[in-house]
Write an enzyme that holds these catalytic residues in place. Structure first.
Site, PDB file in Angstrom:
ATOM      1  N   HIS A 122     -17.017  15.578  -1.221  1.00 46.09           N
ATOM      2  CA  HIS A 122     -17.246  16.474  -2.582  1.00 46.09           C
ATOM      3  C   HIS A 122     -17.466  15.599  -3.411  1.00 46.09           C
ATOM      4  O   HIS A 122     -17.458  16.066  -4.888  1.00 46.09           O
ATOM      5  CB  HIS A 122     -16.013  17.173  -2.811  1.00 46.09           C
ATOM      6  CG  HIS A 122     -15.920  18.263  -1.519  1.00 46.09           C
ATOM      7  ND1 HIS A 122     -14.613  19.002  -1.559  1.00 46.09           N
ATOM      8  CD2 HIS A 122     -16.623  18.630  -0.639  1.00 46.09           C
ATOM      9  CE1 HIS A 122     -14.802  19.922  -0.477  1.00 46.09           C
ATOM     10  NE2 HIS A 122     -15.967  19.747   0.059  1.00 46.09           N
ATOM     11  N   GLY A 195      -3.118  16.707   4.274  1.00 48.68           N
ATOM     12  CA  GLY A 195      -3.187  17.414   3.144  1.00 48.68           C
ATOM     13  C   GLY A 195      -4.431  18.253   2.832  1.00 48.68           C
ATOM     14  O   GLY A 195      -4.855  18.731   1.832  1.00 48.68           O
ATOM     15  N   ASN A 221       0.204  18.313   7.208  1.00 56.21           N
ATOM     16  CA  ASN A 221       0.006  19.313   5.916  1.00 56.21           C
ATOM     17  C   ASN A 221       1.260  20.175   5.584  1.00 56.21           C
ATOM     18  O   ASN A 221       1.946  20.491   6.405  1.00 56.21           O
ATOM     19  CB  ASN A 221      -1.083  20.270   6.413  1.00 56.21           C
ATOM     20  CG  ASN A 221      -1.854  21.052   5.170  1.00 56.21           C
ATOM     21  OD1 ASN A 221      -2.057  20.379   4.093  1.00 56.21           O
ATOM     22  ND2 ASN A 221      -2.116  22.292   5.173  1.00 56.21           N
TER      23      ASN A 221
END
Ligand SMILES: [Zn+2]
Length: 254
Positions: A122, A195, A221
Site C-alpha cells: 500500500h 494483524g 490476529n
C-alpha cells in the site's frame, strides 16, 4: 485447543521451516499507537476517505489530502516498533528464517525494527513523488516545502503536484511490489499473517497462494479471519503479546 497449545504448535511449525514470509496489516501497528484507519479513533473516523483519500480528489483537491496526510505523518513519526515488529526482526537476524515481510502498512515500522526486505503493497509515507516528472522526494524534503507554506507542495523542477507514495483509493497497487510478494509467498514454506483481518482485496488474496501451494500458514490476529479454517494454527490475540510468546517457546525447543 488452548491458546498455550496453539502458541506451542506455532513455534513447532516455525522451527521446522526454513523460508518464512510474514504478511502484516494494521493490527501489528496498533500497539505502536497507530490506530487502524477503519477502527473507532482511526483516521477514517475524522476524514471520510471518499472525500479525502481517493486519487481523483487528490488531483482536484490536493490540499485536503495533504491535511490528512500531515496528521498521519505525525502519528508515524511518533510511533516506535513494538514487540511484534521486533519479533519479526529476530526471526530474520537471530534465527535466519524470515526472508521478507509483505505489509499493508505505510508506517515504515518493519524497516525501523530492522527487517531488510519489506514489500509495501500500500506504499509508504517515507517518500513522495512528482506526478509531472516522476522525481522522488524524501519526506524531509517535502516537509521543508510545507514548512515554507507551500500547500500543496510542488516540484521545484517542473512545478508538478507532489503526491505521497501512499496508495490512495482508486489507485492501482504497485504492480512490481505485488509481483515480488507473490514470488516470495511461492518461495516460502511458511507464511505468518499478523494483524490483518484479510478482508481488503486484492492484498488479502495473497495468503490464499500459500494454501494453494501447500505451505504452512500461521495467523495471529485479534479477531477471526476468513482464512482461519485454512491455517495450520490461528491465534486470536494482540500481536505484541503473542509473537514474543511464540519466540520464547521457539528458544526452548530449538
Ligand atoms: Zn516534477
Amino acid at each position: 485447543m488452548s491458546q498455550e497449545d496453539k502458541i506451542k504448535q506455532a513455534a513447532e511449525i516455525i522451527k521446522n521451516s526454513t523460508y518464512i514470509v510474514a504478511f502484516t496489516g494494521a493490527g501489528i501497528s496498533v500497539e505502536s499507537g497507530i490506530p487502524d484507519f477503519r477502527s473507532p479513533g482511526g483516521l477514517w473516523e475524522k476524514y471520510n476517505p471518499n472525500e479525502y483519500a481517493t486519487y481523483s480528489t487528490f488531483l482536484t483537491h490536493p490540499v485536503k489530502y495533504w491535511t490528512m496526510h500531515m496528521e498521519l505523518r505525525e502519528m508515524v513519526i511518533d510511533a516506535q516498533p513494538n514487540s511484534a515488529h521486533n519479533a519479526l526482526a529476530s526471526l530474520e537476524h537471530k534465527y535466519g528464517k524470515l526472508k521478507s515481510v509483505i505489509t499493508q502498512n505505510v508506517d515504515f515500522l518493519h524497516s525501523r525494527a530492522g527487517n531488510t526486505k519489506v514489500l509495501e503493497i500500500h506504499g509508504t509515507t517515507q517518500t513522495s513523488r512528482c506526478l509531472g516528472c516522476d522525481k522522488t522526494f524524501y519526506f524531509t524534503e517535502v516537509e521543508e516545502m510545507l514548512d515554507q507554506g507551500q500547500l500543496p507542495p510542488r516540484c521545484p523542477r517542473c512545478r508538478g503536484l507532489i503526491k505521497p507514495n501512499t496508495i490512495l483509493f482508486g489507485e492501482q497497487l504497485p504492480y512490481d511490489v505485488l509481483e515480488q510478494s507473490r514470488e516470495e509467498i511461492m518461495a516460502a514454506d511458511l507464511l505468518i499473517v499478523i494483524g490483518s483481518s484479510l478482508t481488503v482485496y486484492p492484498a488479502a488474496a495473497l495468503p490464499s497462494i500459500a494454501v494453494q501451494i501447500g505451505s504452512g500458514l500461521i495467523i495471529v490476529n485479534k479477531e477471526f479471519t476468513p482464512m482461519d479454517t485454512y491455517a495450520n494454527v490461528a491465534i486470536q490475540g494482540m500481536a505484541g503479546i503473542i509473537m514474543p510468546k511464540i519466540l520464547a517457546v521457539l528458544d526452548e525447543i530449538l
